[in-house]
Design a protein around this motif. Structure first.
Motif, short mmCIF file in Angstrom:
data_model
loop_
_atom_site.label_atom_id
_atom_site.label_comp_id
_atom_site.label_asym_id
_atom_site.label_seq_id
_atom_site.Cartn_x
_atom_site.Cartn_y
_atom_site.Cartn_z
N THR A 225 -12.31 7.06 0.82
CA THR A 225 -12.99 8.20 1.43
C THR A 225 -12.13 8.78 2.56
OG1 THR A 225 -14.22 6.76 2.96
CG2 THR A 225 -15.26 7.32 0.86
N MET A 226 -12.22 10.10 2.73
CA MET A 226 -11.38 10.78 3.70
C MET A 226 -12.13 11.27 4.94
SD MET A 226 -8.45 10.42 2.44
CE MET A 226 -7.55 11.47 3.61
N HIS A 334 -24.04 -4.72 4.48
CA HIS A 334 -23.04 -3.74 4.04
C HIS A 334 -22.44 -3.00 5.24
CE1 HIS A 334 -24.53 -3.43 -0.37
NE2 HIS A 334 -23.43 -4.13 -0.30
N GLN A 335 -23.31 -2.54 6.13
CA GLN A 335 -22.82 -1.73 7.24
C GLN A 335 -21.98 -2.53 8.22
OE1 GLN A 335 -23.03 1.48 6.93
NE2 GLN A 335 -24.24 1.07 5.08
N VAL A 336 -22.23 -3.82 8.31
CA VAL A 336 -21.39 -4.67 9.16
C VAL A 336 -19.94 -4.61 8.70
CG1 VAL A 336 -20.91 -7.09 9.74
CG2 VAL A 336 -23.25 -6.21 9.89
N VAL A 337 -19.74 -4.38 7.41
CA VAL A 337 -18.38 -4.28 6.85
C VAL A 337 -17.93 -2.82 6.76
CG1 VAL A 337 -16.96 -4.74 4.82
CG2 VAL A 337 -18.65 -6.42 5.57
N PRO A 340 -16.97 -0.78 10.44
CA PRO A 340 -15.67 -1.13 11.03
C PRO A 340 -14.49 -0.78 10.13
CG PRO A 340 -17.23 -2.93 11.31
CD PRO A 340 -17.86 -1.96 10.38
N LEU A 341 -14.65 -0.96 8.81
CA LEU A 341 -13.56 -0.63 7.89
C LEU A 341 -13.27 0.87 7.92
CD1 LEU A 341 -11.56 -1.31 5.64
CD2 LEU A 341 -13.45 -1.13 3.99
N PHE A 342 -14.32 1.68 7.84
CA PHE A 342 -14.11 3.12 7.88
C PHE A 342 -13.51 3.54 9.22
CE2 PHE A 342 -15.45 7.45 8.90
CZ PHE A 342 -14.99 8.13 7.79
N GLY A 343 -13.99 2.95 10.31
CA GLY A 343 -13.44 3.28 11.63
C GLY A 343 -11.96 2.95 11.73
N GLN A 350 -5.63 9.11 11.70
CA GLN A 350 -5.46 10.03 12.82
C GLN A 350 -4.14 9.80 13.56
OE1 GLN A 350 -8.58 9.81 15.73
NE2 GLN A 350 -7.95 11.66 16.79
N GLN A 351 -3.77 8.53 13.70
CA GLN A 351 -2.57 8.21 14.46
C GLN A 351 -1.29 8.35 13.64
OE1 GLN A 351 -2.42 7.51 17.74
NE2 GLN A 351 -4.63 7.86 17.86
N LEU A 352 -1.32 7.92 12.37
CA LEU A 352 -0.10 7.86 11.56
C LEU A 352 -0.08 8.85 10.41
CD1 LEU A 352 0.19 3.96 11.39
CD2 LEU A 352 1.36 5.52 12.96
N GLN A 353 -1.23 9.45 10.12
CA GLN A 353 -1.36 10.46 9.07
C GLN A 353 -0.83 9.94 7.73
OE1 GLN A 353 0.42 14.00 10.76
NE2 GLN A 353 -1.19 14.21 12.29
N GLU A 354 0.06 10.69 7.07
CA GLU A 354 0.49 10.33 5.72
C GLU A 354 1.23 8.99 5.66
OE1 GLU A 354 -0.12 11.57 2.66
OE2 GLU A 354 -1.59 12.77 3.74
#
Length: 387
Positions: A225-226, A334-337, A340-343, A350-354
């Motif tokens: 997901t993006m 599910h949300q516990v995983v 944090p994974l999506f974050g 955001q920091q390294l992009q491609e």
């Protein structure tokens, strides 16, 4: 790529050839009497083998060795099942061991241990039970065995039976219905809605947090997901689907045997992870929502496997409470995983992009797919060859 495969090998080595869930579901019967608590507890061959270091030969155990291990295991049961009366610890004694009536899989073949916990003085108003079976032996690296008991209890002078779920290291209080010091019979103990909700909520949470197959599938969905809205939609599709089939399975409307469900769950991991690599554009289309929903239906039947045995004996209202609490626990797990994974993925993009986005998707999905292949092998072995 090399660090990924090194980590994978270390992971597989630590897990060993085991199923995706370290859950063992057993039964326990308790009867409160004026001078004692009588307990009968089922202990699976798998538990005895783990605790007594018993090794199977050709997927079966030697009869004489198993009987000797079961006898030796009586001390372990007495030490790890703790009962107290109004806060006073009781000393238990194993009275007898009953052999299994039939022998099948190690997780479903049970020796029954009968114990007696005696007390002096006033008849207690509250009995507290705690168990920590197999907690000292890891199922896998960082994951202990999870032994649960469906407890059915009654008082000797009453006919009403109460059902509860006894989780590891979670003290559970039971009202005897006696008001100490009087020994007069009073109203029999009844299941409490809040306790049922709490017990089955945590049962759902732990079913997910110890279920690597479900976590891998969710990770395969999230890693592609993006943005936050895209993640919400795909997880919502999965959630709606598995909630539907979980409910249908609980009420015996739709059920499938484990030899169908478990391999398909492993295939779902492989399919989504491989699609992330070969057709990443599909992850951002309605097709991915359909995939999440379709495989979610199968995962719901897998969740039911961790709930059906734990609901036997519950009254009708208790069944509804348990179903709702378990479903909520699954989502919290599910949300516990997921969050944090999506974050972490969002921060990396955001920091390294491609430089981060493509390698994370490609190598992360490859790792997940290889884990899926591993669990497919486990599922096929357990369902078809280990019998």
């Amino acid at each position: 790529m090399r660090p990924v495969f090194l980590f994978l090998l270390a992971f597989l080595g630590s897990v060993g050839f085991a199923s995706a869930h370290p859950l063992l579901q057993n039964a326990m019967w308790m009867q409160f009497e004026p001078t004692r608590v009588h307990v009968a507890v089922n202990v699976s061959v798998r538990e005895i083998a783990v605790a007594q270091n018993l090794v199977a030969k050709d997927d079966s155990f030697d009869g004489a060795a198993l009987s000797a291990a079961a006898e030796k295991h009586r001390d372990y049961v007495g030490q790890h099942l703790k009962v107290s009366a109004d806060g006073r610890a009781l000393t238990g004694q194993v009275l007898r061991i009953t052999d299994p009536p039939i022998f099948s899989e190690p997780e479903k073949t049970y020796y029954q241990y009968e114990l007696e916990f005696t007390f002096a003085g006033p008849t207690p108003g509250k009995i507290t039970v705690t168990q920590d079976m197999l907690r000292e032996w890891p199922y896998a690296l960082g994951t202990p065995w999870d032994v649960n008991y469906i407890v059915r209890l009654k008082r000797s002078d009453a006919n009403e039976i109460t059902t509860a779920l006894l989780r590891p290291q979670q003290p559970t209080d039971f009202s005897t219905g006696w008001s100490a010091p009087s020994t007069q019979a009073s109203e029999a103990p009844k299941a409490e809605g809040w306790r049922t909700f709490r017990e089955y909520f945590w049962h759902g949470v732990m079913h997910i947090l110890t279920g690597w197959d479900h976590l891998l599938f969710v990770a395969a969905l999230v890693i592609a997901t993006m943005n936050f809205w895209e993640m919400v939609k795909v997880i919502a599709a999965f959630t709606v689907a598995h909630t539907i089939t979980l409910a249908l399975s609980v009420f015996a409307i739709v059920r499938l045997p484990p030899w169908v469900v478990e391999p398909v769950i492993a295939i779902s991991i492989i399919f989504v992870a491989v699609e992330n690599v070969v057709r990443p554009q599909n992850a951002h289309s309605r097709l991915r929502l359909a995939v999440a929903f379709g495989f979610g239906l199968i995962h719901g039947l897998g969740f039911a496997g961790g709930l059906l045995d734990a609901m036997v004996g519950l009254p009708r209202i208790g069944t509804w409470i348990a179903l709702g609490a378990f479903s909520l626990g699954v989502e919290v797990g599910h949300q516990v995983v997921v969050l944090p994974l999506f974050g972490a993925l969002a921060a990396g993009r955001q920091q390294l992009q491609e430089r981060f986005t493509r390698p994370a998707l490609r190598y992360g999905s490859m790792f997940i797919s290889l884990c899926g292949v591993y669990y497919l092998g486990v599922a096929l072995h357990e369902q078809f060859f280990a019998r």
